[in-house]
Design a protein around this motif. Structure first.
Motif, short mmCIF file in Angstrom:
data_model
loop_
_atom_site.label_atom_id
_atom_site.label_comp_id
_atom_site.label_asym_id
_atom_site.label_seq_id
_atom_site.Cartn_x
_atom_site.Cartn_y
_atom_site.Cartn_z
N MET A 74 0.76 -1.21 0.14
CA MET A 74 0.10 0.10 0.01
C MET A 74 0.85 1.07 -0.15
O MET A 74 2.26 1.14 0.36
CB MET A 74 -0.80 -0.03 1.09
N TYR A 99 3.20 -0.82 -4.20
CA TYR A 99 1.72 -0.89 -4.50
C TYR A 99 1.80 -0.51 -6.25
O TYR A 99 0.68 -0.59 -6.75
CB TYR A 99 0.92 -0.05 -3.81
N ARG A 100 2.68 0.08 -6.79
CA ARG A 100 2.87 0.54 -7.97
C ARG A 100 2.93 -0.68 -9.16
O ARG A 100 2.96 -0.35 -10.36
CB ARG A 100 3.85 1.61 -8.22
N HIS A 122 -7.21 -0.16 -1.41
CA HIS A 122 -7.80 -0.28 -2.87
C HIS A 122 -6.39 -0.25 -3.87
O HIS A 122 -7.01 -0.38 -5.07
CB HIS A 122 -8.57 0.95 -2.88
N THR A 123 -5.40 0.23 -3.36
CA THR A 123 -4.23 0.53 -4.56
C THR A 123 -3.82 -1.10 -4.55
O THR A 123 -2.99 -1.24 -5.76
CB THR A 123 -3.26 1.27 -4.01
N THR A 124 -3.81 -1.77 -3.84
CA THR A 124 -3.09 -3.07 -3.92
C THR A 124 -3.57 -4.10 -5.19
O THR A 124 -4.90 -4.13 -5.32
CB THR A 124 -3.36 -4.11 -2.68
#
Length: 499
Positions: A74, A99-100, A122-124
Motif C-alpha cells: 500500500m 503498490y505501483r 484499494h491500491t493493492t
C-alpha cells in the motif's frame, strides 16, 4: 518478563528484544508521547501499539502463524507501519512491496513469496491470497492488549530496487530482534526523524520503521513534495533526515527566496543514498547545512558491504562514495576475475570479514553474485590510491556505443546541471551504424517551456562530456523519470520506446 525488561535504564532497546515487543514497551513507558506523524494523523506510542495489536489479531484470525510470510502492499500510510509491527508481533515475516506494480509483476512476486496473506488497500493489485483490507473497520472482539513475545526468522523480506525489471526479493536472515544490525550512529535514540521515501524500500525502513523501536518520533510523508518537506522540517525540527538525490535536487531547485528563508538548523544528519548525486546538488546541500552533516552511503539491502563519506571528505574527492566500512574490503575485478589496481575500472566487489554465522542473505527469484569470499551489487567503479571508491554505473545500465562503454550516470549528472532540468535518464536504443545510440529522457521543471531543439537546449551541459558519450536524441517529459526511491527503471523506459 515485564515489558520494561526489554528496555535499559535509558529507555533504549536491549539487544535481543523482539521488535514487536519493543513497540509495546515504549507504549507502556512513553504513553501519550507522539510516535508517528503521517498523512495528517498523529499517533501516540500507546495508540500505535494498540492498533498494531488489533491488526495482529486480525492476521491471526486469517491463519497467520509464526514463520508465515505476509505481503504488505500500500502507499505510505499509518496502516503500513502498523502492519509491519503486527506481523512481527506474531513471529511472521513481513514482505513490503510496491503498490505501483502492475498486476503481472505483483502476481509474479506473490508466486515467489507464497504469503499466507496480503495486507493492503484499494491500491493493492488483486491476487488469490487472503486479503486484509486496512480500510475496512476493525470488527469488535480484537483486543488491543500486548501479545506474547514472538520472533520472526528471517526478520524480513525486501523487494529489490534494481532497474532490470526482473522480480527479485532479498531475504534478511537476521531475526526480528534488536541488535547492531538495526542501530545506527547517525540515528540516535529518542530523536525526531523525517522520511520522504516509500516505506517498501530499505532506507525508509531504516529511517521510519526502526526509529519507533528506539522510542523516537517519526515523521513520514505520504509522497515527496519539496515544499511540503521544508514545511515539515520547520514544524517538527528533525534531527536526522533521509533523502535520495532526486529529492535533494528538487528541493535545491526551488526558488532561492524559498530555500533561503527555510529554517533547516535542526538537521544534524542528512543521510543520502540509492543513486549518484549530481555534484552541483551535493555542493548546494553542503553549503546550505554544513559539510559535516551531509553523509552519503553506498550499499544495499543485502548488506554485503558498504562505504560512507562525509561532506568534507567529498569536497576533497568529488564524486567518491567513500571508503569501506570497518570490517569490509573493496576489491575491483575485471571481466575475467582478476584484481585490478587503483584507477582501473571494473566490477566492485566486497569482502566482508565481519560476517558471522546466520547473517548471509539469500535471494528469491535470482542468483547471487558470490565469487568465493567476494560478493557484488553488480556496479562498476574504481578505487583511488587511498582506497576511496568511485562509482561508474551499474553493469546492466552500461551502453556500448560503437564499441565504447558508456555509463549513463555520468551523462545524467551533466544534464542535471541545467537548472531547468529536474531529472534525466539516458538509455541505449538500437542503431544500424553504432549498435546503440544514446537517447536522453529529460524531466523539465514546472513552468519551463519545452525547447524546440533539445540538443541545443542542453549544449552547454553536453559539451562537458566526450563526443561519443553525448546523446544523439533528446525527449522532454513532465512525468517523473525516477520513482519515489530515486531509481530509474531503464528496462521499462527502453521497452516503451521500442514499442
Amino acid at each position: 518478563m515485564l515489558l520494561s525488561d526489554y528496555l535499559d535504564a535509558k529507555g533504549e532497546p536491549c539487544d535481543g528484544a523482539p521488535m514487536g515487543v519493543l513497540l509495546s514497551a515504549h507504549a507502556e513507558r512513553l504513553g501519550s508521547a507522539t510516535a508517528l506523524v503521517l498523512g495528517g494523523r498523529t499517533l501516540s506510542f500507546a495508540e500505535l501499539d494498540a492498533a498494531s495489536n488489533r491488526l495482529a489479531r486480525r492476521l491471526q484470525a486469517l491463519g497467520v502463524e509464526p514463520g508465515d510470510r505476509v505481503v504488505i502492499c500500500m502507499p505510505n500510510r499509518v496502516e503500513f507501519i502498523e502492519a509491519m509491527y503486527a506481523t512481527w508481533k506474531l513471529g511472521a515475516v513481513p514482505c513490503p512491496i510496491s503498490y505501483r506494480l502492475v498486476a503481472s509483476e505483483f502476481g509474479t512476486i506473490i508466486g515467489l513469496v507464497e504469503p499466507r496473506c496480503v495486507v493492503g488497500d484499494h491500491t493493492t493489485p488483486p491476487s488469490d491470497c487472503p486479503f486484509l483490507d486496512v480500510d475496512e473497520a476493525c470488527p469488535d472482539g480484537f483486543l488491543a492488549d500486548p501479545l506474547p513475545p514472538a520472533v520472526a526468522c528471517p526478520g524480513k523480506i525486501m523487494a529489490s530496487g534494481g532497474s532490470t525489471g526482473r522480480p527479485k526479493l532479498i531475504i534478511d536472515p537476521v531475526p526480528s530482534v534488536w541488535g547492531r544490525d538495526k542501530a545506527s550512529l547517525f540515528r540516535p535514540k529518542h530523536i525526531t526523524t523525517l522520511n520522504a521515501g516509500p516505506l517498501y524500500h530499505t532506507m525508509p525502513y531504516n529511517y521510519c520503521i526502526l526509529p519507533l523501536a528506539e522510542g523516537s518520533k517519526t515523521v513520514c510523508m505520504t509522497q515527496f513534495d519539496p515544499m511540503g518537506w521544508l514545511r515539515l522540517v520547520e514544524e517538527h525540527r528533525p534531527h536526522s533526515v533521509s533523502l535520495v538525490p532526486t529529492m535533494m535536487s528538487r528541493i535545491a531547485k526551488l526558488p532561492a527566496e524559498v530555500t533561503d528563508a527555510a529554517d533547516l538548523t535542526s538537521i544534524e544528519v542528512l543521510f543520502h543514498a540509492a543513486a549518484p548525486c549530481p555534484p552541483d546538488i551535493k555542493r548546494w546541500w553542503i553549503d546550505r547545512i554544513g559539510a559535516e552533516k551531509v553523509i552519503e552511503v553506498y550499499g544495499g539491502t543485502e548488506r554485503i558491504g558498504s562505504t560512507l563519506i562525509y561532506g568534507h571528505e567529498w569536497l576533497a574527492r568529488p564524486g567518491s562514495v567513500g571508503k569501506a566500512a570497518p570490517g569490509d574490503e573493496i576489491v575491483i575485478l575485471d571481466d575475467h576475475g582478476n584484481e585490478l589496481p587503483p584507477h582501473e575500472v571494473g566490477e566492485i566487489h566486497f569482502r566482508r570479514r565481519a560476517t558471522g554465522p546466520g547473517t548471509k542473505y539469500d535471494y528469491i527469484g535470482s542468483e547471487t553474485r558470490i565469487r568465493g569470499d567476494l560478493d557484488s551489487f553488480g556496479d562498476i567503479g574504481w578505487l583511488d590510491d587511498d582506497g576511496y571508491l568511485y562509482i561508474a554505473d551499474r553493469r546492466v545500465d552500461m551502453v556500448v556505443v560503437g564499441g565504447m562503454n558508456v555509463y549513463p550516470a555520468e551523462i545524467e549528472a551533466a544534464i542535471e546541471r541545467n537548472r531547468d532540468v529536474l531529472c534525466s535518464a539516458v538509455i541505449g536504443l538500437p542503431d544500424d551504424d553504432l549498435g546503440q545510440r544514446l537517447h536522453a529522457i529529460v524531466e523539465l521543471r514546472d513552468g519551463v517551456a519545452e525547447p524546440a531543439d533539445g540538443l541545443a537546449f542542453l549544449a552547454g551541459e553536453l559539451g562537458q562530456v566526450s563526443p561519443y558519450k553525448r546523446p544523439r536524441t533528446v525527449e522532454f517529459t513532465r512525468s517523473p523519470v525516477r520513482d519515489d526511491a530515486g531509481k530509474v527503471r531503464r528496462t521499462l523506459l527502453r521497452a516503451e520506446r521500442l514499442g
